[in-house]
Motif scaffolding. Structure first.
Motif, PDB file in Angstrom:
ATOM      1  N   ILE A  93       0.760  -1.578  -0.074  1.00 57.95           N
ATOM      2  CA  ILE A  93      -0.347  -0.318  -0.426  1.00 57.95           C
ATOM      3  C   ILE A  93       0.445   0.966   0.126  1.00 57.95           C
ATOM      4  O   ILE A  93       0.640   1.934  -0.381  1.00 57.95           O
ATOM      5  CB  ILE A  93      -0.814  -0.492   1.681  1.00 57.95           C
ATOM      6  N   SER A  94       1.883   1.532   0.492  1.00 58.89           N
ATOM      7  CA  SER A  94       2.531   2.787   1.269  1.00 58.89           C
ATOM      8  C   SER A  94       3.610   3.054  -0.190  1.00 58.89           C
ATOM      9  O   SER A  94       4.051   3.528  -1.010  1.00 58.89           O
ATOM     10  CB  SER A  94       3.952   2.794   1.777  1.00 58.89           C
ATOM     11  N   GLY A 123       2.704   5.892  -2.857  1.00 55.23           N
ATOM     12  CA  GLY A 123       4.390   6.431  -3.313  1.00 55.23           C
ATOM     13  C   GLY A 123       4.112   6.866  -4.388  1.00 55.23           C
ATOM     14  O   GLY A 123       4.887   8.105  -4.930  1.00 55.23           O
ATOM     15  N   ILE A 124       3.978   6.028  -5.368  1.00 53.69           N
ATOM     16  CA  ILE A 124       4.209   5.785  -7.293  1.00 53.69           C
ATOM     17  C   ILE A 124       2.398   6.937  -7.381  1.00 53.69           C
ATOM     18  O   ILE A 124       3.547   7.438  -8.400  1.00 53.69           O
ATOM     19  CB  ILE A 124       3.550   4.876  -7.402  1.00 53.69           C
ATOM     20  N   LEU A 168      -0.848  18.641  -1.704  1.00 56.90           N
ATOM     21  CA  LEU A 168      -0.306  17.158  -1.932  1.00 56.90           C
ATOM     22  C   LEU A 168       0.222  16.668  -0.929  1.00 56.90           C
ATOM     23  O   LEU A 168       0.199  15.467  -0.498  1.00 56.90           O
ATOM     24  CB  LEU A 168       0.411  16.852  -3.521  1.00 56.90           C
ATOM     25  N   LEU A 169       1.347  18.309  -0.329  1.00 52.87           N
ATOM     26  CA  LEU A 169       2.012  17.634   0.737  1.00 52.87           C
ATOM     27  C   LEU A 169       1.001  17.157   2.167  1.00 52.87           C
ATOM     28  O   LEU A 169       1.308  16.821   2.961  1.00 52.87           O
ATOM     29  CB  LEU A 169       2.666  18.750   1.266  1.00 52.87           C
ATOM     30  N   ILE A 170       0.008  18.140   2.333  1.00 52.69           N
ATOM     31  CA  ILE A 170      -0.881  17.866   3.581  1.00 52.69           C
ATOM     32  C   ILE A 170      -1.258  16.031   3.140  1.00 52.69           C
ATOM     33  O   ILE A 170      -1.625  14.971   4.250  1.00 52.69           O
ATOM     34  CB  ILE A 170      -2.048  18.089   3.397  1.00 52.69           C
ATOM     35  N   LEU A 171      -1.366  16.123   2.131  1.00 53.22           N
ATOM     36  CA  LEU A 171      -2.371  14.600   1.938  1.00 53.22           C
ATOM     37  C   LEU A 171      -1.917  13.588   1.974  1.00 53.22           C
ATOM     38  O   LEU A 171      -2.184  12.397   2.886  1.00 53.22           O
ATOM     39  CB  LEU A 171      -3.257  14.464   0.052  1.00 53.22           C
ATOM     40  N   ALA A 172      -0.178  13.550   1.656  1.00 56.75           N
ATOM     41  CA  ALA A 172       0.868  12.629   1.634  1.00 56.75           C
ATOM     42  C   ALA A 172       0.666  12.096   3.381  1.00 56.75           C
ATOM     43  O   ALA A 172       1.355  11.459   3.921  1.00 56.75           O
ATOM     44  CB  ALA A 172       1.378  13.164   0.216  1.00 56.75           C
TER      45      ALA A 172
END
Length: 81
Positions: free
Chosen positions: A24-25, A29-30, A51-55
């Motif tokens: 999953i990780s 990442g992809i 995107l940074l907050i979601l990541a």
């Protein structure tokens, strides 16, 4: 994986859950790399913050759960030795 706590799962289930979380990780990442590539191609960089907050909000719970699984596996391996 959701219904049982880490301490209630068998060693085989823990190893299976650890492998699933790794997959999953890697998949996330992809996905994040693809999304970041798409965002960089857009002239406006407003979506990078999103995107940074979601990541961050998705990777932290995964890493915490993986650390719980790792510690439980090490604990059980030391008890069996």
């Amino acid at each position: 994986m959701r219904n049982k706590s880490v301490s209630d799962s068998s060693l085989k289930e823990l190893i299976k859950n650890k492998k699933a979380l790794k997959i999953i990780s890697i998949g996330l990442g992809i996905l994040w790399i693809l999304i970041l590539t798409w965002i960089v191609s857009i002239p406006k960089y407003k979506l990078i913050f999103t995107l940074l907050i979601l990541a961050i909000t998705t990777i932290i719970p995964i890493l915490i759960f993986m650390s719980h699984i790792d510690s439980e596996i090490k604990k059980r391996n030391s008890q069996n030795s």
